[in-house]
Design an enzyme around this catalytic site. Structure first.
Site, mmCIF file in Angstrom:
data_model
loop_
_atom_site.group_PDB
_atom_site.id
_atom_site.type_symbol
_atom_site.label_atom_id
_atom_site.label_comp_id
_atom_site.label_asym_id
_atom_site.label_seq_id
_atom_site.Cartn_x
_atom_site.Cartn_y
_atom_site.Cartn_z
ATOM 1 N N PHE A 135 0.858 -1.199 0.000
ATOM 2 C CA PHE A 135 0.000 0.000 0.000
ATOM 3 C C PHE A 135 0.886 1.238 0.000
ATOM 4 O O PHE A 135 1.718 1.411 0.890
ATOM 5 C CB PHE A 135 -0.931 0.048 1.216
ATOM 6 C CG PHE A 135 -1.831 1.265 1.179
ATOM 7 C CD1 PHE A 135 -2.991 1.279 0.425
ATOM 8 C CD2 PHE A 135 -1.483 2.425 1.869
ATOM 9 C CE1 PHE A 135 -3.798 2.412 0.360
ATOM 10 C CE2 PHE A 135 -2.276 3.567 1.806
ATOM 11 C CZ PHE A 135 -3.443 3.551 1.052
ATOM 12 N N ASP A 222 9.420 2.548 1.610
ATOM 13 C CA ASP A 222 8.283 3.309 2.138
ATOM 14 C C ASP A 222 8.172 3.027 3.639
ATOM 15 O O ASP A 222 7.670 1.992 4.055
ATOM 16 C CB ASP A 222 7.016 2.870 1.388
ATOM 17 C CG ASP A 222 5.753 3.570 1.876
ATOM 18 O OD1 ASP A 222 5.804 4.233 2.938
ATOM 19 O OD2 ASP A 222 4.709 3.431 1.209
ATOM 20 N N LYS A 251 3.066 9.755 8.307
ATOM 21 C CA LYS A 251 2.299 9.382 9.505
ATOM 22 C C LYS A 251 2.863 9.895 10.847
ATOM 23 O O LYS A 251 2.489 10.968 11.276
ATOM 24 C CB LYS A 251 2.102 7.868 9.532
ATOM 25 C CG LYS A 251 1.136 7.410 8.422
ATOM 26 C CD LYS A 251 0.506 6.070 8.709
ATOM 27 C CE LYS A 251 -0.695 5.814 7.820
ATOM 28 N NZ LYS A 251 -0.419 5.229 6.522
HETATM 29 C C1 LIG Z 1 -0.740 5.437 5.095
HETATM 30 C C2 LIG Z 1 0.314 5.008 4.126
HETATM 31 C C3 LIG Z 1 0.544 5.712 2.933
HETATM 32 C C4 LIG Z 1 -0.322 6.875 2.500
HETATM 33 O O1 LIG Z 1 -0.222 7.943 3.352
HETATM 34 P P1 LIG Z 1 -1.308 9.141 3.256
HETATM 35 O O2 LIG Z 1 -0.795 10.146 4.216
HETATM 36 O O3 LIG Z 1 -2.622 8.564 3.630
HETATM 37 O O4 LIG Z 1 -1.278 9.610 1.857
HETATM 38 C C5 LIG Z 1 1.578 5.301 2.131
HETATM 39 N N1 LIG Z 1 2.353 4.257 2.451
HETATM 40 C C6 LIG Z 1 2.164 3.563 3.586
HETATM 41 C C7 LIG Z 1 3.077 2.437 3.920
HETATM 42 C C8 LIG Z 1 1.125 3.901 4.454
HETATM 43 O O5 LIG Z 1 0.923 3.185 5.562
#
Ligand SMILES: *Cc1c(COP(=O)(O)O)cnc(C)c1O
Length: 401
Positions: A135, A222, A251
Site C-alpha cells: 500500500f 516506504d 504518519k
Molecule cells: C498510510 C500510508 C501511505 C499513504 O499515506 P497518506 O498520508 O494517507 O497519503 C503510504 N504508504 C504507507 C506504507 C502507508 O501506511
C-alpha cells in the site's frame, strides 16, 4: 453498529465506513467521545499520534509556533526545514530531505525521483519493481504501485511502468527483472501496514540491497507507517543493517500535524533540481516544528526503547493468550506495530472493541492491527490484551456463516 454504517452526513463524501462515534479530546493514550465515553487508543490515528494526545511538551511548542508563523512559502528559506532535514539525515545516515504533507506525496516524490534517475541515464521507459499486497497511497501513481485490486477498481487506466513481485522471494525478483534494462528501482515497505502487517525478512532486505548495488537500481523503502521509531529503531529497515537510497516518511513524523518527507542518500539526493518538484504547503514552519519537537521528545523520553520493550511485552502477552487457539493463524510485527491474523474476515472486531472501549483497526480483512502511540505503558498494553482477548475468543467461538 456495523462496519459499513450509513453516511453520517449528506454533505461529507461517503469514503469511509465510519464507526458511529466522534472523538472530542484525548490525554496520553486515552481519548473521549462527544458523549463522554473513554477509549484506550490502540490505533493512534493510524500510526500517526506518536506522542499520544495533548502531550505536555508538544502542545506548548505548537502553540508557540502558531503564534509566530504557520505558513510562509518555499519561495524563501525555511529554517525549520534545514533543522529537520539535518536531524532526519543524522538518524537515517542519508543526506538530503524534501518535505511535503502526506504519505502519498512522499511516495509520489520517490516515484518521480526513480523515473528521473532513469531518464538521466538514458532510460526512456523506466520501470519500478513493486510488491504484492503493498500500500503506497491513493493518488493515481501510488494507487498503481499499490498491490490491492480492490482499491484500484474503478480508477483505470493505471500508471504503467510497474513490475509486481511477491514478498521475500529473491528468486522471483531476479526472474521478474532478468535481462530488463529499464528497471530503475525497487520500492516496498519494510513491514507492510495496510497489507496486513507483513514484514520483509532481514536477509531478503540485504539481498535486495546487494542486487540494487550490482544493477544500479535505487532501493526505495516506504517507511510511512513502520518508520519513526514504531518498531524500536528509527526506521524499520535499520534492523537489517542496510540503508535505502530513498525513504518516504509521513504518519508518525509530526505526531498528528500533517507532514511528509522523502529522505535520500547520495545516489538520489541530487536528482531533483529547481523546477523539478514542488508543493505549496510542504515544509511549512508549523509542520517542521511538529517534526522537530516530535523527534526531540522521542529522544528525551527514550520512546524507541519504550516501543521495543512495551511492544515485545504486548506481543508476548497476545501470544500467551492465543497460544493453540484454533482460528488465530499468526501474530506478526515488531515493536508497536502488531497484527493478529485470524483464519476468517473479522471486521466486526473493530466495532466490538470500540463498544468495549478499545480503538484498533482491522486490515486486509482478517488482521487485527495495533499501532498505538509510542508512549504506551506496560499497564496500558496489559489493558489492551484484557479487552481484546475475550472479544477475539468469543468471536472465534461463533459459528461461521
Ligand atoms: C498510510 C500510508 C501511505 C499513504 O499515506 P497518506 O498520508 O494517507 O497519503 C503510504 N504508504 C504507507 C506504507 C502507508 O501506511
Amino acid at each position: 453498529m456495523s462496519a459499513t454504517a450509513a453516511p453520517s452526513s449528506p454533505h461529507v463524501m461517503n469514503t469511509y465506513g465510519r464507526l458511529p462515534i466522534a472523538l472530542s479530546h484525548g490525554q496520553g493514550c486515552r481519548v473521549w467521545d462527544t458523549e463522554g465515553r473513554a477509549y484506550l487508543d490502540g490505533l493512534g490515528g493510524i500510526a500517526v499520534n506518536t506522542l499520544g494526545h495533548n502531550h505536555p511538551e508538544l502542545v506548548p511548542a505548537l502553540q508557540d509556533q502558531i503564534s509566530k508563523l504557520i505558513h510562509s512559502s518555499n519561495y524563501y528559506h525555511v529554517p525549520g526545514q534545514e533543522q529537520l532535514a539535518a536531524k532526519l539525515t543524522e538518524l537515517s545516515g542519508l543526506t538530503n530531505a524534501f518535505f511535503c504533507c502526506t504519505g502519498l506525496e512522499a511516495n509520489e516524490a520517490a516515484l518521480k525521483l526513480a523515473r528521473k534517475f532513469g531518464h538521466d541515464k538514458g532510460i526512456e521507459r523506466p520501470e519500478i519493481v513493486v510488491y504484492e499486497a503493498a500500500f503506497h497511497g491513493r493518488s493515481i501513481a501510488t494507487l498503481s504501485a499499490t498491490g490491492n485490486p480492490k482499491v484500484q477498481q474503478g480508477f483505470g487506466p493505471l500508471v504503467e511502468g510497474f513490475i509486481r513481485v511477491p514478498l521475500n522471494d529473491f528468486d522471483a525478483l531476479k526472474k521478474a527483472t532478468e535481462g530488463n534494462p529499464n528497471v530503475v528501482a525497487v520500492f516496498f515497505e519494510t513491514i507492510q501496514g495496510e497489507g496486513g502487517i507483513n514484514p520483509m525478512r532481514w536477509e531478503y532486505l540485504r539481498q535486495v540491497r546487494q542486487l540494487c548495488d550490482e544493477r544500479d537500481w535505487l532501493m526505495m523503502i516506504d517507511e510511512v507507517q513502520c518508520g519513526m521509531g514504531r518498531t524500536g529503531k528509527w526506521f524499520a529497515h535499520q534492523w537489517a543493517g542496510i540503508k535505502p537510497d530513498v525513504m518516504p516518511l509521513a504518519k508518525g513524523l509530526g505526531s498528528g500535524v500533517p507532514i511528509g518527507a522523502v529522505v535520500a542518500g547520495p545516489r538520489a539526493a541530487h536528482i531533483f533540481g529547481p523546477g523539478n518538484h514542488g508543493t505549496t504547503f510542504g515544509g511549512n514552519p508549523l509542520a517542521m516544528r511538529a517534526g522537530i519537537e516530535t523527534i526531540r521528545i522521542m529522544e528525551e523520553q527514550k520512546l524507541l526503547e519504550n516501543a521495543a520493550t512495551v511492544g515485545s511485552h504486548l506481543k508476548a502477552a497476545l501470544e500467551r493468550e492465543f497460544a493453540g487457539l484454533p482460528g488465530v493463524k499468526e501474530i506478526r510485527g515488531q515493536g508497536l506495530m502488531l497484527g493478529i491474523e485470524l483464519d476468517r474476515p473479522c471486521g466486526v472486531i473493530l466495532n466490538r472493541a470500540c463498544d468495549a472501549g478499545l480503538l484498533l483497526s482491522v486490515t486486509a480483512d482478517s488482521v487485527i492491527r495495533l499501532v498505538p502511540p509510542l508512549i504506551l505503558s506496560m499497564a496500558e498494553a496489559d489493558e489492551i490484551v484484557a479487552i481484546l482477548a475475550p472479544l477475539v475468543k468469543a468471536f472465534l467461538a461463533e459459528p461461521q456463516p
